[in-house]
Enzyme design. Sequence first.
Site, PDB file in Angstrom:
ATOM      1  N   ASP A   5      -9.992  -2.395  -5.670  1.00  0.00           N
ATOM      2  CA  ASP A   5      -9.319  -1.624  -4.625  1.00  0.00           C
ATOM      3  C   ASP A   5      -9.985  -0.258  -4.468  1.00  0.00           C
ATOM      4  OD1 ASP A   5      -7.477  -0.471  -2.857  1.00  0.00           O
ATOM      5  OD2 ASP A   5      -5.787  -1.483  -3.811  1.00  0.00           O
ATOM      6  N   SER A  59       0.829  -1.203   0.000  1.00  0.00           N
ATOM      7  CA  SER A  59       0.000   0.000   0.000  1.00  0.00           C
ATOM      8  C   SER A  59       0.871   1.263   0.000  1.00  0.00           C
ATOM      9  CB  SER A  59      -0.955  -0.033   1.196  1.00  0.00           C
ATOM     10  OG  SER A  59      -1.929   0.971   1.099  1.00  0.00           O
ATOM     11  N   HIS A  73      -7.541  -5.293  -1.063  1.00  0.00           N
ATOM     12  CA  HIS A  73      -6.314  -4.542  -0.822  1.00  0.00           C
ATOM     13  C   HIS A  73      -5.322  -5.270   0.085  1.00  0.00           C
ATOM     14  CE1 HIS A  73      -4.007  -0.798  -0.747  1.00  0.00           C
ATOM     15  NE2 HIS A  73      -3.914  -0.903   0.552  1.00  0.00           N
TER      16      HIS A  73
END
Length: 452
Positions: A401, A159, A429
């Site tokens: 996402d 991320s 995610h």
Amino acid sequence: MAEFEIIDSYHVQGIRVFEYLFVVPLDYKEPTSGEVKVFARRVVPIEEADETDPDKCKRPYMIYLQGGPGFECEAPLSKSGRTKELIDRGYQVLYLDQRGTGYSAPISFDTLKSNGTDEQKARYLSLFRADSIVHDCEEIRKALLKDTTEKKWSLLGQSFGGFCAVTYLSFYPDSLKDVLITGGVPPLADSPDPVYEALYKRVIKRNKAYYEKFPKDIQKVRNILSYLATREVLLPNGGILSVERFQQLGLDFGRHQGMDTVHQLVSKASFDLEVVGEITYNTRSRIESAQGFDSNILYACIHEAIYCQGKPSNWSAERLRSQHGRFFNWHVVSANSDPNVPIFFTGEMIYRSMFKDYAELRDLKGVAEILASKTDWPQLYDVSTLNKTTARVAAVSYFNDIYVDLDLSVEAASQINGFRQWVTSEFLHNGLTVNPSRVLGELFRLLENDVE
């Protein structure tokens, strides 16, 4: 080069962990103006290192950068998950608490008290973005690899850690051998506006999926929001459970089983109102625990700033939400007599109201306003350098996402030389956590060109 010390060493279920503190400049533009201590855990197979000689392990390094901004790495407790995958592939792993998190000069309301005025606090927080994190990583790399023949290391970014990875490729392309990114190919934008324009559309899709799965929650949510709109409901730590804060539970929609988690909270709050006539302490406590902004104020304060390059964020998510009435225009929507009109939850967005509703954010409202209007944010990416990188780069991007827009990620990937991208709807995610073997296995196959 960072000075460092090993402050602890211990073993847990098949691995030995060495804990390090590195001393680095607070501000790399003014390196003599102050310093911070950055914490990391070095993880090696237990048979390849002993308590007195961590450098007995000669494996190449994989540094892991966590998502965020503002979240620390969890301590590895065994040779399992991504740790096992990386060790089994021949790496030793460096788990870094990025500056401002965990044991690395952690940011909280209490630690900010001594930083003077709102202007001084804002300037301090501005030094905790990806550019500073990457400079820290480079100083640490030089310190740990100074006596080795291999001067490059590899990086795994989850991320926001992937955002940092692309900044690293822009600043120090010759320091990286392999780069793996999971759910974090950053949009190469200079402000958050194009990001939230895209993400609101994705959050709408997830809301529709939620209400298709739990259609009775349409009326339950309307009833809960109607109750919250007519009174001040306090949470255990003094925060306010407002209409907007309840809608922020949708942040979980981007994670595996996140919809189910939100549904349970909706069901419990609805049950409380039907049986007790108010939302009980137990439910309010559960809602408070589900929302991490009180314990991760860095996340709230600089989240929009992670997209800024020479432009202000100017409360981007708040400005753009007006285009989507069912997120926040409660009075208009509640006036609709049709009980089948759903009220949407929001996603990973920061709003002014949060600096009233969250107890630990209240005294930082002025700081947040200063950061939102800041115009001189440094550059985070160098496209010309990315075009020429020789590091091997592979990433997974997730079709559904709601935190990192797929289309913007694909566009960014096209600017990075030799980029290999796996786009999948198999995971949300947090796919790296859910199935590290599958996700990392696919990325390593991409690196080795072992796919058709």
